[in-house]
Motif scaffolding. Structure first.
Motif, PDB file in Angstrom:
ATOM      1  N   UNK A  48      53.686  63.501 -67.438  1.00  0.00           N
ATOM      2  CA  UNK A  48      53.679  62.362 -66.514  1.00  0.00           C
ATOM      3  C   UNK A  48      54.097  61.132 -67.317  1.00  0.00           C
ATOM      4  N   UNK A  49      55.206  60.528 -66.938  1.00  0.00           N
ATOM      5  CA  UNK A  49      55.740  59.377 -67.646  1.00  0.00           C
ATOM      6  C   UNK A  49      55.158  58.111 -67.006  1.00  0.00           C
ATOM      7  N   UNK A  50      54.344  57.398 -67.774  1.00  0.00           N
ATOM      8  CA  UNK A  50      53.635  56.227 -67.263  1.00  0.00           C
ATOM      9  C   UNK A  50      54.232  54.969 -67.890  1.00  0.00           C
ATOM     10  N   UNK A  51      54.587  54.004 -67.049  1.00  0.00           N
ATOM     11  CA  UNK A  51      55.173  52.752 -67.534  1.00  0.00           C
ATOM     12  C   UNK A  51      54.718  51.596 -66.664  1.00  0.00           C
ATOM     13  N   UNK A  52      54.890  50.383 -67.175  1.00  0.00           N
ATOM     14  CA  UNK A  52      54.586  49.186 -66.404  1.00  0.00           C
ATOM     15  C   UNK A  52      55.785  48.794 -65.550  1.00  0.00           C
ATOM     16  N   UNK A  53      55.513  48.079 -64.453  1.00  0.00           N
ATOM     17  CA  UNK A  53      56.575  47.520 -63.624  1.00  0.00           C
ATOM     18  C   UNK A  53      57.046  46.231 -64.283  1.00  0.00           C
ATOM     19  N   UNK A  54      58.070  46.339 -65.127  1.00  0.00           N
ATOM     20  CA  UNK A  54      58.532  45.197 -65.910  1.00  0.00           C
ATOM     21  C   UNK A  54      59.790  44.606 -65.291  1.00  0.00           C
ATOM     22  N   UNK A  73      54.906  57.509 -63.053  1.00  0.00           N
ATOM     23  CA  UNK A  73      53.897  56.590 -62.527  1.00  0.00           C
ATOM     24  C   UNK A  73      54.247  55.188 -63.011  1.00  0.00           C
ATOM     25  N   UNK A  74      54.346  54.243 -62.080  1.00  0.00           N
ATOM     26  CA  UNK A  74      54.658  52.848 -62.411  1.00  0.00           C
ATOM     27  C   UNK A  74      53.427  52.007 -62.102  1.00  0.00           C
ATOM     28  N   UNK A  75      52.898  51.330 -63.108  1.00  0.00           N
ATOM     29  CA  UNK A  75      51.614  50.643 -63.026  1.00  0.00           C
ATOM     30  C   UNK A  75      51.793  49.129 -63.063  1.00  0.00           C
TER      31      UNK A  75
END
Length: 317
Positions: A48-54, A73-75
């Motif tokens: 699961x590739x998790x990153x911030x909404x940048x 997943x975009x956090x």
């Protein structure tokens, strides 16, 4: 056990962190098609590739991973920031941020991300442009007001000011017409339903549809209220702290502003809003508090007609 890849995205590169044999591995790749391919070769396909909404920088990476059937997943960046503060993190580097996102991804359950339809994305781009144009017009109007008090004026500045103001008016009108046309094209029935609510006009209906993705992003009015930023807050603790409450202004400022403006008309023509206005006024509530309460009522009505696919009706409002 799920495998999580934490990704910290920058403009020109992105750093990743994941675990192999309980040891954290880190690596950096360029934010290019080649770099994304290297990322997918270096990490497990079922991760699961998790990153911030940048802003816009995470978009290409997230879409490419999704299109290659990877879990993404975009956090919200604020969530990661608060998580780091909770852990008393003292180091701020790209590698440390990737490791922090990895830790967060391992500790919570979240919904997997998928890109919005192209017409929604296009509408949001156009809406962002309209927001910029409106901000430029406000700044220009403030400048014009200040210039009216000058003792010595510049004819050249006055000419450019008028020319710029007319151009902005034209651009704003064109952008608003484009948004309304596209919303009517893709959300004709929903647009008609929202306009059936007394005091909700074309601009507010258009903004409601764009901000909510056609009312597909929320399953409850509480979620929508929090997103827009009209949900009430309480500031109390123990017997001594009795702070002044307000609203959680963490959401869609433009939509909140439009609903606030609609509240002034709604208190005269929307039956349930009229009743709410009279009741709160009799209790001596301040004008701003009443307006926010009416804005919240309008949002609830919009959510109801959109989710029930039924036009506004006074007896059900």
């Amino acid at each position: 056990m799920k495998v999580v890849v934490g990704i910290d995205v920058s403009k020109d590169w992105f750093d990743i962190a994941w675990k192999e044999n309980d040891r954290i591995k880190t690596q950096r790749f360029d934010s290019t098609a080649s770099g994304i391919n290297q990322l997918m070769k270096a990490t497990p396909a079922d991760a699961i590739y998790v990153m911030e909404a940048t802003g816009v920088y995470h978009a290409r990476l997230a879409v490419t991973l999704f299109e290659t059937e990877r879990n993404v997943a975009v956090i919200n960046p604020l969530v990661i920031k608060r998580y780091g503060q909770m852990r008393l993190s003292r180091v701020k580097t790209d590698t440390a941020d990737a490791s922090l996102i990895l830790s967060y991804g391992e500790s919570v359950e979240f919904m997997l991300w998928k890109p919005e339809p192209h017409h929604i994305q296009e509408l949001k781009v156009a809406q962002g442009w309209l927001d910029d144009l409106t901000e430029d017009m406000t700044r220009l109007s403030n400048r014009g007001h200040a210039q009216s008090y000058l003792v010595v004026r510049s004819a050249m500045v006055d000419r450019q000011f008028l020319r710029r103001k007319e151009q902005l008016k034209q651009d704003i009108t064109e952008c608003e017409a484009h948004l309304e046309k596209q919303v009517k094209k893709h959300f004709a029935e929903l647009y008609k339903l929202l306009n059936s609510i007394p005091s909700i006009g074309s601009k507010t209906a258009t903004q409601l549809i764009i901000s909510t993705g056609g009312f597909t992003k929320f399953i409850s009015i509480k979620q929508l209220s929090a997103y827009v930023g009209v949900s009430p807050t309480t500031y109390e603790s123990g017997s001594s702290v009795r702070g002044r409450g307000g609203i959680a202004k963490m959401g869609q400022g433009r939509l909140r502003q439009l609903l606030y403006l609609c509240s002034w008309t709604a208190r005269k023509c929307n039956p349930s809003c009229v009743a709410l206005y009279e009741r709160l006024q009799a209790l001596g509530k301040p004008a701003k508090v009443i307006s926010i309460a009416i804005a919240h009522k309008l949002l609830r009505q919009a959510f109801a007609v959109a989710t029930k696919k039924t036009a506004y009706s006074p007896e059900f409002a």
